[in-house]
Design a protein around this motif. Sequence first.
Motif, PDB file in Angstrom:
ATOM      1  N   ARG A  79       5.908   3.664   0.215  1.00  0.00           N
ATOM      2  CA  ARG A  79       5.082   2.365  -0.294  1.00  0.00           C
ATOM      3  C   ARG A  79       5.184   0.938   0.842  1.00  0.00           C
ATOM      4  N   GLU A  80       4.571   0.594   1.637  1.00  0.00           N
ATOM      5  CA  GLU A  80       4.528  -0.538   2.644  1.00  0.00           C
ATOM      6  C   GLU A  80       4.224  -1.735   2.224  1.00  0.00           C
ATOM      7  N   VAL A  81       4.730  -2.846   3.191  1.00  0.00           N
ATOM      8  CA  VAL A  81       4.684  -4.103   2.897  1.00  0.00           C
ATOM      9  C   VAL A  81       3.784  -4.067   4.300  1.00  0.00           C
ATOM     10  N   PRO A  85       4.335  -3.155  -8.613  1.00  0.00           N
ATOM     11  CA  PRO A  85       4.444  -2.400  -8.483  1.00  0.00           C
ATOM     12  C   PRO A  85       5.796  -2.058  -7.303  1.00  0.00           C
ATOM     13  N   ILE A  86       5.931  -2.476  -6.099  1.00  0.00           N
ATOM     14  CA  ILE A  86       7.026  -2.321  -5.860  1.00  0.00           C
ATOM     15  C   ILE A  86       8.309  -2.278  -6.158  1.00  0.00           C
ATOM     16  N   SER A  87       8.512  -3.410  -7.384  1.00  0.00           N
ATOM     17  CA  SER A  87       9.504  -3.588  -7.791  1.00  0.00           C
ATOM     18  C   SER A  87       9.920  -1.360  -8.513  1.00  0.00           C
ATOM     19  N   VAL A 129       0.505  -1.234   0.068  1.00  0.00           N
ATOM     20  CA  VAL A 129      -0.017   0.122  -0.290  1.00  0.00           C
ATOM     21  C   VAL A 129       0.804   0.798   0.085  1.00  0.00           C
ATOM     22  N   GLU A 130      -0.164   2.479  -0.856  1.00  0.00           N
ATOM     23  CA  GLU A 130       1.579   3.740  -0.480  1.00  0.00           C
ATOM     24  C   GLU A 130       0.899   3.866   0.853  1.00  0.00           C
ATOM     25  N   LYS A 131       2.453   4.958   1.324  1.00  0.00           N
ATOM     26  CA  LYS A 131       1.988   5.745   2.945  1.00  0.00           C
ATOM     27  C   LYS A 131       1.354   6.538   2.436  1.00  0.00           C
TER      28      LYS A 131
END
Length: 106
Positions: A94-96, A86-88, A33-35
């Motif tokens: 972003r956080e997991v 998306p995270i790469s 998710v986006e912070k």
Amino acid sequence: MLRDPAPREAIPFGIAAFRIAGYVLWPFGRTTVEKPDAGAPSCIGNVIWVIFAGWWLALAHIATSIPLFLSIIGIPFGWANLKMIPISLMPLGREVVPTDEKFGGR
């Protein structure tokens, strides 16, 4: 006297790389998710990341997911590979987080 360790903000690309590595190690039951408080520095960092590392990491995830989809056993790993795009591509800001979805739920 010992000095305090460097703050987390001092090495954002290294922290992002370890965040990606942890997500790659076990992507099931977690999502990104986006912070909300990421700000402009993470946007600038993401632009730098996309130029130097993000685009080829995203292409590698796409390229490795295609052969995984060809076997029945590899389908969940293919989906997991697509979840990592998306995270790469843009990991800063972003956080997991864990999800309520169970892997292989009925």
